[in-house]
Design a protein around this motif. Structure first.
Motif, PDB file in Angstrom:
ATOM      1  N   GLN A 190      -2.800  -6.471  -3.547  1.00 38.16           N
ATOM      2  CA  GLN A 190      -1.645  -5.739  -3.029  1.00 38.16           C
ATOM      3  C   GLN A 190      -2.047  -4.845  -1.859  1.00 38.16           C
ATOM      4  OE1 GLN A 190       1.310  -6.255  -3.533  1.00 38.16           O
ATOM      5  NE2 GLN A 190       1.732  -6.951  -5.617  1.00 38.16           N
ATOM      6  N   ALA A 191      -3.212  -4.211  -1.979  1.00 37.41           N
ATOM      7  CA  ALA A 191      -3.678  -3.364  -0.877  1.00 37.41           C
ATOM      8  C   ALA A 191      -3.929  -4.197   0.378  1.00 37.41           C
ATOM      9  CB  ALA A 191      -4.947  -2.628  -1.296  1.00 37.41           C
ATOM     10  N   LYS A 192      -4.543  -5.360   0.222  1.00 33.87           N
ATOM     11  CA  LYS A 192      -4.802  -6.236   1.366  1.00 33.87           C
ATOM     12  C   LYS A 192      -3.501  -6.729   2.000  1.00 33.87           C
ATOM     13  CE  LYS A 192      -9.280  -8.019  -0.231  1.00 33.87           C
ATOM     14  NZ  LYS A 192     -10.010  -9.219  -0.694  1.00 33.87           N
ATOM     15  N   ALA A 193      -2.532  -7.085   1.141  1.00 34.26           N
ATOM     16  CA  ALA A 193      -1.266  -7.576   1.669  1.00 34.26           C
ATOM     17  C   ALA A 193      -0.530  -6.490   2.446  1.00 34.26           C
ATOM     18  CB  ALA A 193      -0.390  -8.098   0.527  1.00 34.26           C
ATOM     19  N   THR A 194      -0.579  -5.251   1.950  1.00 35.22           N
ATOM     20  CA  THR A 194       0.087  -4.140   2.642  1.00 35.22           C
ATOM     21  C   THR A 194      -0.567  -3.885   3.997  1.00 35.22           C
ATOM     22  OG1 THR A 194       0.589  -3.151   0.486  1.00 35.22           O
ATOM     23  CG2 THR A 194       0.798  -1.736   2.416  1.00 35.22           C
ATOM     24  N   LEU A 195      -1.892  -3.922   4.034  1.00 42.68           N
ATOM     25  CA  LEU A 195      -2.601  -3.752   5.308  1.00 42.68           C
ATOM     26  C   LEU A 195      -2.311  -4.915   6.257  1.00 42.68           C
ATOM     27  CD1 LEU A 195      -6.039  -2.560   3.889  1.00 42.68           C
ATOM     28  CD2 LEU A 195      -4.480  -1.179   5.277  1.00 42.68           C
ATOM     29  N   ALA A 196      -2.229  -6.117   5.710  1.00 45.02           N
ATOM     30  CA  ALA A 196      -1.983  -7.293   6.552  1.00 45.02           C
ATOM     31  C   ALA A 196      -0.612  -7.221   7.207  1.00 45.02           C
ATOM     32  CB  ALA A 196      -2.114  -8.567   5.716  1.00 45.02           C
ATOM     33  N   ARG A 197       0.379  -6.738   6.473  1.00 44.26           N
ATOM     34  CA  ARG A 197       1.710  -6.598   7.072  1.00 44.26           C
ATOM     35  C   ARG A 197       1.704  -5.567   8.193  1.00 44.26           C
ATOM     36  NH1 ARG A 197       3.329  -7.692   1.634  1.00 44.26           N
ATOM     37  NH2 ARG A 197       3.158  -5.498   1.045  1.00 44.26           N
ATOM     38  N   LYS A 198       0.924  -4.525   8.030  1.00 51.62           N
ATOM     39  CA  LYS A 198       0.828  -3.510   9.073  1.00 51.62           C
ATOM     40  C   LYS A 198       0.150  -4.076  10.319  1.00 51.62           C
ATOM     41  CE  LYS A 198       0.821   0.652  10.899  1.00 51.62           C
ATOM     42  NZ  LYS A 198       2.076   1.287  11.365  1.00 51.62           N
ATOM     43  N   LEU A 199      -0.901  -4.864  10.124  1.00 48.17           N
ATOM     44  CA  LEU A 199      -1.668  -5.407  11.239  1.00 48.17           C
ATOM     45  C   LEU A 199      -1.125  -6.736  11.741  1.00 48.17           C
ATOM     46  CD1 LEU A 199      -5.285  -4.653   9.929  1.00 48.17           C
ATOM     47  CD2 LEU A 199      -4.003  -3.406  11.680  1.00 48.17           C
ATOM     48  N   LYS A 200      -0.087  -7.247  11.058  1.00 46.72           N
ATOM     49  CA  LYS A 200       0.517  -8.528  11.447  1.00 46.72           C
ATOM     50  C   LYS A 200      -0.520  -9.656  11.431  1.00 46.72           C
ATOM     51  CE  LYS A 200       4.294  -6.629  14.237  1.00 46.72           C
ATOM     52  NZ  LYS A 200       4.117  -5.257  13.743  1.00 46.72           N
ATOM     53  N   THR A 201      -1.212  -9.746  10.313  1.00 46.18           N
ATOM     54  CA  THR A 201      -2.186 -10.810  10.127  1.00 46.18           C
ATOM     55  C   THR A 201      -2.080 -11.334   8.700  1.00 46.18           C
ATOM     56  OG1 THR A 201      -4.535 -11.389  10.369  1.00 46.18           O
ATOM     57  CG2 THR A 201      -4.041  -9.251   9.392  1.00 46.18           C
ATOM     58  N   ALA A 202      -2.909 -12.293   8.352  1.00 45.58           N
ATOM     59  CA  ALA A 202      -2.886 -12.856   6.998  1.00 45.58           C
ATOM     60  C   ALA A 202      -3.710 -11.988   6.054  1.00 45.58           C
ATOM     61  CB  ALA A 202      -3.424 -14.284   7.007  1.00 45.58           C
ATOM     62  N   SER A 203      -3.221 -11.796   4.840  1.00 43.80           N
ATOM     63  CA  SER A 203      -3.958 -10.969   3.880  1.00 43.80           C
ATOM     64  C   SER A 203      -5.305 -11.589   3.528  1.00 43.80           C
ATOM     65  CB  SER A 203      -3.123 -10.764   2.616  1.00 43.80           C
ATOM     66  OG  SER A 203      -2.736 -12.013   2.070  1.00 43.80           O
ATOM     67  N   SER A 204      -5.417 -12.917   3.630  1.00 40.50           N
ATOM     68  CA  SER A 204      -6.696 -13.569   3.341  1.00 40.50           C
ATOM     69  C   SER A 204      -7.752 -13.236   4.387  1.00 40.50           C
ATOM     70  CB  SER A 204      -6.509 -15.086   3.271  1.00 40.50           C
ATOM     71  OG  SER A 204      -6.003 -15.584   4.499  1.00 40.50           O
ATOM     72  N   SER A 205      -7.342 -12.688   5.525  1.00 41.43           N
ATOM     73  CA  SER A 205      -8.294 -12.318   6.572  1.00 41.43           C
ATOM     74  C   SER A 205      -8.914 -10.944   6.336  1.00 41.43           C
ATOM     75  CB  SER A 205      -7.595 -12.327   7.940  1.00 41.43           C
ATOM     76  OG  SER A 205      -7.093 -13.614   8.244  1.00 41.43           O
ATOM     77  N   ILE A 206      -8.418 -10.215   5.352  1.00 44.77           N
ATOM     78  CA  ILE A 206      -8.924  -8.868   5.075  1.00 44.77           C
ATOM     79  C   ILE A 206      -9.890  -8.924   3.896  1.00 44.77           C
ATOM     80  CG2 ILE A 206      -8.273  -6.533   4.359  1.00 44.77           C
ATOM     81  CD1 ILE A 206      -5.663  -6.920   5.846  1.00 44.77           C
ATOM     82  N   LYS A 207     -11.056  -8.345   4.058  1.00 42.11           N
ATOM     83  CA  LYS A 207     -12.102  -8.404   3.037  1.00 42.11           C
ATOM     84  C   LYS A 207     -12.630  -6.998   2.753  1.00 42.11           C
ATOM     85  CE  LYS A 207     -12.065 -12.950   3.393  1.00 42.11           C
ATOM     86  NZ  LYS A 207     -11.490 -13.821   2.348  1.00 42.11           N
ATOM     87  N   ASP A 208     -13.321  -6.906   1.617  1.00 43.25           N
ATOM     88  CA  ASP A 208     -14.122  -5.731   1.247  1.00 43.25           C
ATOM     89  C   ASP A 208     -13.296  -4.464   1.044  1.00 43.25           C
ATOM     90  OD1 ASP A 208     -16.176  -7.499   1.533  1.00 43.25           O
ATOM     91  OD2 ASP A 208     -16.875  -6.717   3.449  1.00 43.25           O
ATOM     92  N   VAL A 209     -12.095  -4.604   0.499  1.00 39.42           N
ATOM     93  CA  VAL A 209     -11.343  -3.434   0.020  1.00 39.42           C
ATOM     94  C   VAL A 209     -11.824  -3.144  -1.390  1.00 39.42           C
ATOM     95  CG1 VAL A 209      -9.070  -2.547  -0.605  1.00 39.42           C
ATOM     96  CG2 VAL A 209      -9.336  -3.934   1.457  1.00 39.42           C
ATOM     97  N   ILE A 210     -12.249  -1.927  -1.649  1.00 44.28           N
ATOM     98  CA  ILE A 210     -12.844  -1.571  -2.941  1.00 44.28           C
ATOM     99  C   ILE A 210     -11.840  -0.765  -3.764  1.00 44.28           C
ATOM    100  CG2 ILE A 210     -14.752  -0.416  -4.107  1.00 44.28           C
ATOM    101  CD1 ILE A 210     -16.392  -0.745  -1.550  1.00 44.28           C
ATOM    102  N   ILE A 211     -11.667  -1.157  -5.027  1.00 49.15           N
ATOM    103  CA  ILE A 211     -10.823  -0.421  -5.964  1.00 49.15           C
ATOM    104  C   ILE A 211     -11.734   0.309  -6.948  1.00 49.15           C
ATOM    105  CG2 ILE A 211      -8.950  -0.557  -7.644  1.00 49.15           C
ATOM    106  CD1 ILE A 211      -8.180  -1.461  -4.830  1.00 49.15           C
ATOM    107  N   TRP A 212     -11.621   1.638  -6.973  1.00 50.37           N
ATOM    108  CA  TRP A 212     -12.402   2.460  -7.890  1.00 50.37           C
ATOM    109  C   TRP A 212     -11.493   2.966  -9.011  1.00 50.37           C
ATOM    110  CZ3 TRP A 212     -17.638   3.098  -6.949  1.00 50.37           C
ATOM    111  CH2 TRP A 212     -18.094   2.860  -5.651  1.00 50.37           C
ATOM    112  N   GLY A 213     -12.030   3.023 -10.231  1.00 51.23           N
ATOM    113  CA  GLY A 213     -11.363   3.752 -11.297  1.00 51.23           C
ATOM    114  C   GLY A 213     -10.519   2.922 -12.224  1.00 51.23           C
ATOM    115  N   ASN A 214      -9.333   3.472 -12.548  1.00 52.40           N
ATOM    116  CA  ASN A 214      -8.446   2.903 -13.559  1.00 52.40           C
ATOM    117  C   ASN A 214      -7.535   1.874 -12.901  1.00 52.40           C
ATOM    118  OD1 ASN A 214      -6.732   2.376 -15.668  1.00 52.40           O
ATOM    119  ND2 ASN A 214      -6.452   4.512 -16.241  1.00 52.40           N
ATOM    120  N   ILE A 215      -7.669   0.615 -13.270  1.00 51.31           N
ATOM    121  CA  ILE A 215      -6.944  -0.465 -12.611  1.00 51.31           C
ATOM    122  C   ILE A 215      -5.439  -0.308 -12.774  1.00 51.31           C
ATOM    123  CG2 ILE A 215      -6.571  -2.976 -12.627  1.00 51.31           C
ATOM    124  CD1 ILE A 215      -9.548  -3.114 -13.664  1.00 51.31           C
TER     125      ILE A 215
END
Length: 554
Positions: free
Chosen positions: A289-314
């Protein structure tokens, strides 16, 4: 080219006579071909009925013979039975058959015996290939419907691995499970050996190699967060016992769901201590979800975004870290080969968007459970299993909920989402990553709820108290130590928060307060999204710059 199909009951003498006549014609005529279909007597009538209904033929005896119109592209042309085939051979080829009745019966018995032996041989060969036993709990959940086709596609476990799926749920859902099993069989997947239904707890997880734990609905209504937490324990205790008793020694357990994902994984580890290292919580839903939100902002594919780290309680107080995030194949003034990437934070110039819209979007998705919708949940679970069996992409950071052993200063004994990589059939925490330290205050807030959830679940704590800072002040423009102290104070007000980390030198903006969530059995109680923790009571969300963030190294 003449191609005839001869189908009949294995013990039928006329089928034996027809196939021998066809063998003679095929041997002596260059343009004559035959294809034989032998059916067991027990299934012949049903098979013949289905064949005639499909082709709109009328035929009731064995054998049935038709001609395939290969040169015309039409459906088969029904010839009839043995008599019609014999007349056709005499008329067109001048060939007849003089086989005696005794010989016909002898060949028919040989045909039946050969068919039985062939079927037994096929079954014995199947037994030599032990399919991967995959169990799915709470299989009536919507996520299961989307998960099964992915597991049966061969993409998760490999095209050389057959799987056997068992759908496990309570007795009330048996009808739903049977319908789901029937639809799965209609997939005709070459990688799916079998699919079955189980509603008896004592039979659960027998010889299981993979177990997927989805959300289990609670039968009793609970009116407090504490009751909701405690209601997870009995089922986890039962599952833990059954896993150790019935499952394969190397079973891999993947825990998903909308609520208390970390807690469920921790309880399973407690009640199945021998399998603790093989139990993980899926964090790729929040990461996606974080990648998809960033991808919409950057107008690119969410699969092109890597290495977003989720810390803590899922499914609660999480911290979305963008400091290592990169985007590939991004269309801009700077262009490079496919492996060329650029840091996300150098491309998102709107710090207010990161602090407000990005945080609010992710918070809404987690608080409503949309981060565990059918397709997203299925893809997240399937991708986690795929990485576990075949390894994650080289150099890529993956978020996973695992048991803490003190890495990064995280308290031991809690399940915590952190950066890992998969290799050689296991996962490894990436403790050697540079510049990913988290401030002591943020770490305390992230871990406080997880620790309290575990204590409440075990009965060592009566009430759950969301973590708050000792001093609460109104945010005002500040820099250096003043700004840092202000941020630390306000960040602890949030019961559910995000903290997207920006580049050094960017402005710090505080979003508005979030509305309170109703902590009942029907809510997701503690939920989070984003880079900075988010919980469920409405409190402000703030941002720390790299320059001013206090750090605590593991």
């Amino acid at each position: 080219m003449a191609k005839f199909v001869i189908a009949g009951r294995a013990d039928c003498p006329y089928y034996a006579k027809a196939e021998l006549l066809a063998d003679y014609l095929q041997k002596n005529l260059p343009d004559f071909q035959t294809y034989k279909i032998t059916q067991h007597p027990h299934v012949w009538e049903k098979w013949l009925k289905d064949l005639c209904e499909e082709n709109k033929w009328s035929h009731q005896t064995s054998p049935i013979i038709w001609r395939e119109l290969l040169d015309r592209g039409g459906k088969g042309l029904l010839l009839g039975g043995y008599n019609e085939f014999l007349e056709h051979a005499q008329l067109y080829y001048g060939v007849t058959s003089s086989m005696m009745t005794k010989l016909m019966k002898t060949i028919a018995q040989e045909n039946l015996q050969t068919l039985i032996e062939t079927e037994l041989e096929k079954e014995s060969l199947k037994d030599l290939i032990d399919p991967l036993q995959v169990w799915i709990t709470s299989a009536a959940a919507p996520a299961c419907y989307s998960l099964i086709p992915i597991l049966a596609s061969g993409e998760v476990f490999g095209v050389n691995t057959e799987i056997s799926i068992t759908l496990f749920d309570n007795k009330q859902t048996e009808k739903i499970l049977q319908i789901l099993a029937t639809e799965t069989q209609d997939l005709v997947s070459p990688f799916l050996r079998s699919i079955s239904v189980c509603t008896r707890a004592e039979d659960a997880f027998r010889q299981a190699h993979v177990v997927v734990v989805l959300d289990d609905p609670t039968d009793q209504e609970v009116c407090s967060l504490e009751d909701s937490i405690r209601s997870r324990v009995p089922l986890c205790r039962l599952y833990g016992y059954l896993l150790e008793q019935n499952a394969h020694d190397s079973v891999r357990v993947v825990v998903g769901g909308k609520t208390f994902v970390n807690l469920k994984a921790a309880m399973l580890m407690r009640y199945a201590p021998k399998l603790a290292h093989n139990i993980v919580a899926v964090a790729l839903g929040v990461e996606g979800q974080a990648k998809a939100t960033l991808a919409r902002k950057l107008k690119t594919a969410s699969s092109s975004i890597k290495d977003v780290i989720i810390w803590g309680n899922i499914s609660g107080n999480s911290y979305v870290d963008l400091r290592k995030a990169k985007v590939y194949r991004y269309e801009s003034a700077i262009w490079g080969p496919p492996d060329f990437s650029r840091p996300i934070l150098s491309l998102v110039f709107d710090s207010e968007w990161i602090n407000r819209e990005f945080v609010a979007t992710l918070q809404d998705l987690v608080s409503t459970g949309k981060h565990f919708g059918g397709m997203l949940a299925a893809h997240s679970i399937a991708t986690t299993l795929k990485y576990w069996y075949h390894g994650s992409p080289p150099g890529e950071i993956v978020s996973l909920g695992v048991l803490s052993e003190g890495q990064f200063g995280i308290p031991e004994g809690i399940v915590f989402s952190m950066p890992v990589k998969f290799e050689n059939g296991t996962w490894v925490v990436l403790t050697d990553l540079q510049d990913i330290e988290i401030s002591e205050q943020i770490m305390t807030r992230i871990t406080s709820d997880l620790i309290q959830e575990k204590l409440v679940a075990l009965g060592d704590l009566i009430s759950f108290q969301p973590y708050q800072s000792e001093v609460e002040r109104t945010i005002s423009p500040a820099t250096s130590d003043d700004q840092e102290n202000q941020n630390v104070s306000d960040e602890h007000k949030a019961n559910t928060q995000f903290d997207p980390i920006q580049e050094e030198g960017k402005d710090v903006v505080k979003p508005d307060a979030v509305e309170n969530s109703d902590l009942t059995s029907k809510s997701n109680s503690v939920k989070t999204l984003g880079q900075e923790p988010i919980h469920s009571e409405g409190k402000p969300v703030e941002q720390l710059t790299d320059q001013n963030r206090p750090t605590t190294k593991a």
